[in-house]
Design an enzyme around this catalytic site. Sequence first.
Site, short mmCIF file in Angstrom:
data_model
loop_
_atom_site.label_atom_id
_atom_site.label_comp_id
_atom_site.label_asym_id
_atom_site.label_seq_id
_atom_site.Cartn_x
_atom_site.Cartn_y
_atom_site.Cartn_z
CD GLU A 121 -2.98 1.23 2.22
OE1 GLU A 121 -2.61 0.83 3.34
OE2 GLU A 121 -4.07 1.74 2.02
CG MET A 255 0.12 -3.00 4.97
SD MET A 255 -0.98 -1.65 4.45
CE MET A 255 -2.09 -2.54 3.37
CG ASN A 257 -0.07 -6.64 4.09
OD1 ASN A 257 -0.14 -5.79 3.22
ND2 ASN A 257 0.87 -6.64 5.03
CD GLU A 290 -3.20 -2.10 10.72
OE1 GLU A 290 -3.62 -2.36 9.56
OE2 GLU A 290 -2.88 -0.95 11.07
#
Length: 843
Positions: A121, A255, A257, A290
């Site tokens: 990202e 992040m 993911n 997250e």
Amino acid sequence: MTALKHFYETFQPAHYNLYIDVNRATKLISGTSTITGDAKETTVLIHQKFMTIKAVTADGKPVTFSTDNDNEAIHITLPQTGETTLSIDYTAPLTDSMMGIYPSYYELNGEKKQIIGTQFETTFARQAFPSVDEPEAKATFDLAIKFDEQPGETIIANMPEKREENGVHYFDTTVRMSTYLIAFAFGDLQSKTTKTKSGVEVGVFATKAHQPKELDFALDIAKRSIEFYEDFYQTPYPLPHSWQLALPDFSAGAMENWGLVTYREAYLTLDPDNTSLDMKQLVATVIAHELAHQWFGDLVTMKWWDDLWLNESFANMMEYVAVDAIEPDWHIWELFQTSEAPMALNRDATDGVQSVHVQVEDPAEIDSLFDSAIVYAKGARMLVMVRALLGDDALRKGLKAYFATHKYGNATGADLWAALGDASGLDVGAIMNSWLEQPGYPVVTATVNDGQLTLSQDQFFVGDGKEAGHLWQIPLNSNYDAAPEIFKDKTVVLGDYAQLRAASGKPFRVNVGNNSHFIVKYDDTLLTDILKDAASLDAISQLQILQDQRLLAEGRQISYAAVVPLLTQFAASKRAVVNTALYQVAGNLKKFVDPESAEEKQLQAFFNKLSADQVARLGWTAQKGESNDDQLTRPYVLSAALYAQNKDVIADAHKLFATNADKLAELPADTRGFILANEIKHFGNETLFDQLLADYRSTSDASYKNDIRGALTSTPDANLITKLIGKFEDADTIKPQDLRGWFRGVLANEKGEQAAWDWIRNDWQWLDDTVGGDMEFTTYITVITGIFRTPERLAEFKAFFEPKLPTPGMTREITMDIKVITSRVALIEAEKTAVNQAITTAN
Ligand SMILES: [Zn+2]
């Protein structure tokens, strides 16, 4: 750039077969990206960045292609449109930029090692494999990875590994997802795993430089967060596993993911036996954030980057909803009130700030959208307003429908408002658009005019601002029934004040609970009425009075001198949320005094007066079974006493240092930073400095690292400051991801300000080369802006940054920051005498 059309318009991928070979020794990535999809035109555009394209075939036959580095593209000419399988052979460098596929460095028992991880990202998947690298271009992925593997190394990815053949690791086909959420990592990892009630495998992975127990806290929070979301969203977690991985080099905080969330080590691993409560709360909220994205962002994704706020605002609200549910004793919404609320209110008061929703096309501008105070904090406050209006039942019902309709696809803000509107019967979109599309926020002025209680709304500015006639749909949440639920007009008359006051029996208030994104300016009659019984107000209301009055003073709507007596009034509070706000506001008085002046002595005496009783009550050492509020208050009052140069407190800290000199890491985490800083400031020498710097390099405990950084940057010794700045570009000591904190520390130290400012101006090019592509890069400018307060510094700031105004992604930041410093300089000039007089009077 010319061809700024979305590549998805030319080619719509359905499935990728990715083969990626990573060689750490030669720092080279080579691979083949095979993409099956629908060609909409005969010339299709595929993303690539920094790649050498070796060959391209379509349905097995070589085709003509050209690379176009300006547009991060490969132009491929096809014989016809329609279903096509493209196969692209490429090589790419493995770089240290913390973007794309990149190495993280660390030491284990003195040996230098690395883990390879990914960060895609916003637009960095195109550095790892040719792709249509846009959120709307969802596809399924078969991932095969080879690397220069050593015995004992582990590889993980979004999905479980299904087999290994000839050193190639093959992973299960993913669900339909966006490129920016693909992730994998390999290296010498340790892990702990568990299972949720519903059978999802949850794991925490980190380097072996950490003690195994440092994984426990995250594992517990991750497991319980997923269980919470499965229940709250009424939608199952869609993948077989949820891995959390701590990477030694990591640019952002974490992040999301899908199935393989990556984190800065500081936001995942912690020593369960010696970490402060506020640090545990922070780590828990990052993990919950997250994991909220695994549905909101991953399962349903924004259509384009202009709706980035949809992902981030929502996850930022949900992290508090989740942690409040799984750790109710923490009262985590109080952290929202002391962190996100003031962050949003400060930033959003400067003219020129972005709106939450911003149109964007250029990749260089996409990263600058991540204005955390706006997209995260303000956006979360907007959604907190929505939640307060709807209630949790309608919110959950609306979300369940939203996920059911858009899962494995994309959505816009309008889709969310429609789902929440259907669930609640409210026109959510109409209310929210005034907050989403307009920058800034209103100040609601409450006055008694000719006996009539009257409200009006105006945009609130700190510094110069152009009144653009904006009106907001404001959820008022008043304690008087006469006030409308939503205040849409410029002014409203609520009725005869004397009658309303008598009927209600309590002072008039709006924004009760502080859940709406506005501040209130009460006239003298109304404010006096509220303050005369302020001690009986709940803690959030007390915090709100302190925050709003400070903002009104920053905006020159009231005198800053009027804020000073409020601090005395609330200083005895036993609530952490009040003390946090109180010392945040008190800290803002420091800008009005010059170093080592008589005024500074007065301010120090004032800090001593504010904190003395609390220091006596709480001391340096936690009592067994003490409240969370006491634990969280202690650091604030000790810090105030140390600023005040309180001799007893300094001596006590020195004693604690001496008795623990051979085991500094074991000092209690919530006071360790103050003890180390006190020692460096008052009793420090080069030997201690070197010892702490060596500890910094060797410890895996992020809290201890933070404490050392705080201590070393506060040294008054000019030689040691020079030595420290000499380490800024030594990545073996200070990782680039951590440099900003060091820079800020030295710049905030009055003895280091000049040297730090000289460093960043002289070595700007080095900084740009090292972290310039990073989405956090502009925050270096924000850090400087947070500190400068004199006309001389303002002139130097302009001289240095104005020539950089045309740089993509920096224009807004520089423009806003000049305004911020300008208004601060003017404020100090105008209010200095009155503020210092008020401080002297308060003493
Ligand atoms: Zn996020």
